[in-house]
Enzyme design. Structure first.
Site, PDB file in Angstrom:
ATOM      1  N   ASP A   8      -3.969 -10.117   4.663  1.00 26.88           N
ATOM      2  CA  ASP A   8      -3.832  -9.787   3.243  1.00 26.88           C
ATOM      3  C   ASP A   8      -5.231  -9.845   2.631  1.00 26.88           C
ATOM      4  OD1 ASP A   8      -2.744  -9.554   0.478  1.00 26.88           O
ATOM      5  OD2 ASP A   8      -0.850  -9.941   1.498  1.00 26.88           O
ATOM      6  N   HIS A  16      -3.269  -4.397   0.185  1.00 28.42           N
ATOM      7  CA  HIS A  16      -3.338  -5.811   0.594  1.00 28.42           C
ATOM      8  C   HIS A  16      -4.309  -5.954   1.781  1.00 28.42           C
ATOM      9  CE1 HIS A  16      -0.194  -7.695  -1.913  1.00 28.42           C
ATOM     10  NE2 HIS A  16       0.422  -6.526  -1.848  1.00 28.42           N
ATOM     11  N   GLU A  54       3.098  -2.382  -2.555  1.00 32.04           N
ATOM     12  CA  GLU A  54       2.235  -2.561  -3.718  1.00 32.04           C
ATOM     13  C   GLU A  54       0.864  -1.898  -3.584  1.00 32.04           C
ATOM     14  OE1 GLU A  54       3.784  -6.766  -5.484  1.00 32.04           O
ATOM     15  OE2 GLU A  54       2.516  -6.950  -3.713  1.00 32.04           O
TER      16      GLU A  54
HETATM   17  C1  ACM Z   1       6.092  -8.158  -1.370  1.00 34.85           C
HETATM   18  O1  ACM Z   1       6.632  -9.147  -1.865  1.00 34.85           O
HETATM   19  N1  ACM Z   1       5.002  -7.651  -1.938  1.00 34.85           N
HETATM   20  C2  ACM Z   1       6.606  -7.529  -0.176  1.00 34.85           C
END
Ligand code: ACM
Ligand code: ZN
Length: 638
Positions: A210, A284, A351
């Site tokens: 991440d 991420h 995201e």
């Molecule tokens: C997530 O909670 N962004 C998968």
């Protein structure tokens, strides 16, 4: 009557070997423990609740001569594991043997004749022995978990007699651990596996990358772990940390070497757990981009994020117009496919901020060349390309539900987290789904009244997890592989907090994913949970008791006055409160179901829950202003 006969019988047997065995006294105590236990009613408390339990009178008492009989080579590791567990739990020198009286027999049988389901088991406990039968080793392992839960915690080892038939509702019963936001060592991951298998979980999803850290060695890309696994050290409240200073050393972090990971995988395999690796792309991805800055659209040099609010928007998404990105990802997935036996690799996909793609020349050229109408289709193009990459390496792709946007890759499996809708859409399109809707399955959220919990950002009570069902109406259950509980670790800085956040919500989810839906019963579950708490205490596993705390529900009365309703998740508790800043107990007003109003001049409500005259929840002290703020913000319950 049979109870009495049985009890007399046990005492006779005990008396018989009292003279011969150094464990005689313990065994004699067992028979008394058995007497007390039966007087209390049900003696069997299993989580997750088995498909069928028939309690019988009497008990099988573990003693010095008890042996574990393991039929067949496929159970060798499981047999050794179980004997070790028994020795640890009872302190008795129990060994494997070839048979004889007083044996615990583990037996693999043929499916056609037995009627036992795949991964299921039948367990029979009689005063003279225990037999667990299954058609596969995993079934035996699950039967052993049940058997271990039948040994009373902290008491003499008398296992109540019973016939149990059991099998899982879903094949995928997972927990996710985010090892990027905070790093957890190999030993901690193995400890987590030990805890999860007690409740028949069988998938450990590791969020290995991440913005805040890269956690797996990729030999062909050494920068990922030399640089990307490390960030500056910060302590305090996540999200409010100071960003990295320009020449500050990056000292917090860590990673698993491939040798470490092989050990984790083997440890998990011996416990019938699959390790699912996740590399979160295209967004991420700051730890990857920080290690190889040419991979983002802006190509700016960023430090690995330390949990700080970035002063400028960090470009944490890969430039998916850039061919170098696919070359790097091919190296990563080649090594991961060779390392992990899992049939799936999780590619994240959640995201993604797509703003940089919209202006990046390389991304724009890619969109034109591939006739992509928008940045969603660009992400879909990326996911389909990664799907092909994984297929060529013999792996299946799974990703968060954003991979539906712009068109789902043909063979992708969807992990539905933004509620159930993504999962429903994917299932209707014929794709397999793993359900993890955040409001029922996220283990990083508050478990109860937030003034007495470490800070986080939302609420998921034990009962929310327990009452959720992974198969929405109108979806074919066959398309739902199962589900997970997900522990994101931004605000989970140490392993004790990992345990605290996982349990007991993990117990609720274990039951959701294993037990028949018809077996679910909240009062029964909370009772069984208390037995589990004793076992967790014995195993030094931390858990949350938040479900015993008061739930405060403020609202405005007809004249705008603040009215506060009080309730509890666990039933049968008494609630005492005061407005005079002293600490309530049973000599104070007891909440009777009528919403209470702050008396004139009062600024604070103090509340505590009791059961049978003893305090059981934490005391909550809360200001009127805070309750009013919750009403104004529409947050009614915490
Ligand atoms: C997530 O909670 N962004 C998968
Ligand atoms: Zn780009």
């Amino acid at each position: 009557m049979s109870l009495l006969l049985n009890t007399l019988n046990i005492i006779k047997v005990m008396a018989n070997f009292f003279l011969r065995s150094p464990y005689a006294l313990l065994a004699l105590l067992c028979s008394f423990a058995f007497l007390t236990a039966t007087a209390d009613g049900g003696r069997i408390h299993i989580i997750p609740e088995p498909v069928s339990v028939t309690e019988k009178p009497g008990a099988f008492v573990l003693r010095q001569g008890t042996t574990v009989v393991v039929e067949g080579d496929s159970l060798a590791t499981t047999g050794t594991w179980f004997t070790g567990q028994l020795r640890e739990l009872t302190g008795m020198p129990i060994q494997q043997g070839r048979g004889g009286k007083q044996a615990i027999i583990l037996d693999i049988v043929h499916q056609d004749k037995s009627g036992i389901h795949p991964n299921g088991y039948s367990l029979s406990v009689t005063p003279s022995g225990v037999r667990i039968a299954a058609t596969d080793p995993a079934g035996i392992f699950y039967g052993l978990q049940t058997l271990l839960q039948m040994i009373p915690a902290g008491q003499a080892p008398a296992i109540p007699c019973a016939d149990i038939t059991d099998y899982p509702r879903f094949a995928w019963r997972g927990l996710m651990l985010d090892v990027s936001r905070h790093f957890f060592t190999k030993a901690e991951v193995e400890k987590y596996i030990d805890a999860m298998v007690r409740y028949k979980f069988n998938v450990l999803h590791l969020h290995l990358s991440d913005d805040q850290g890269w956690r797996i060695e990729i030999k062909s890309l050494p920068q990922l772990t030399q640089h990307g696994a490390w960030r500056v050290q910060r302590t305090g409240h996540w999200g409010e940390f100071l960003p990295s200073l320009s020449d500050e050393p990056a000292t917090y972090g860590g990673f698993y070497t491939q040798a470490d990971m092989r050990e984790i995988i083997r440890y998990a395999q011996q416990r019938y757990v699959t390790i699912l690796p996740e590399i979160d792309i295209p967004a991420h991805s700051l730890a990857l981009i920080s290690s190889y800055p040419n991979l983002s659209c802006t190509q700016r040099p960023y430090p690995v994020n330390a949990g700080a609010h970035a002063p400028v928007r960090e470009d944490n998404a890969l430039c998916i117009g850039n061919d170098s990105v696919y070359m790097v990802l091919d190296k990563i997935f080649t090594e991961l496919a060779a390392l992990f036996p899992s049939e799936y690799i999780h590619i994240g996909g959640d995201e993604a901020y797509k703003g940089f793609w919209a202006t990046c020349p390389k991304c724009q050229r890619r969109m034109a060349a591939e006739h992509l109408g928008n940045v969603e289709e660009l992400q879909s193009y990326f996911v389909k390309r990664i799907e092909k990459m994984l297929t060529d390496k013999g792996k299946k792709l799974i990703g968060w539900d954003e991979i539906l946007e712009g068109g789902l890759a043909p063979s992708a499996t969807v992990m539905s987290w933004r509620g159930m809708a993504g999962g429903v859409t994917a299932a209707r399109m014929g794709h397999a789904v793993v359900m993890t809707p955040w409001d029922y399955c996220y283990l990083d959220l508050y478990q109860g009244e937030n003034t007495v919990e470490p800070p986080t950002y939302g609420m998921c009570r034990l009962k929310d997890s327990y009452t959720y069902d992974p198969v929405p109406d109108s979806v074919d259950e066959k398309m739902i592989l199962g589900g997970q509980g997900n522990l994101w670790s931004e605000e989970v800085p140490n392993y004790r907090q990992v345990e605290y956040m996982t349990w007991p919500r993990g117990l609720a989810l274990a039951e959701v994913y294993w037990s028949p839906k018809s077996a679910r019963n909240w009062d029964s579950f909370t009772g069984r949970m208390e037995s589990e708490f004793h076992r967790m205490d014995a195993a030094d596993i931390k858990y949350a008791r938040s479900a015993y705390n008061v739930i405060l529900t403020p609202k405005r009365g007809p004249d705008g006055e603040l009215l506060v309703s009080m309730s509890t998740e666990v039933n049968g508790l008494d609630i005492y409160y005061t407005f005079d800043n002293t600490n309530p107990d049973p000599h104070y007003p007891k909440y009777d179901g009528t919403p209470v109003k702050f008396p004139f001049g009062a600024v604070q409500l103090n509340v505590i829950t009791y059961r049978d005259g003893h305090p059981i929840g934490q005391q909550v002290n809360i200001k009127q202003d805070e309750l009013a703020k919750r009403v104004d913000q529409g947050r009614h319950e915490y």
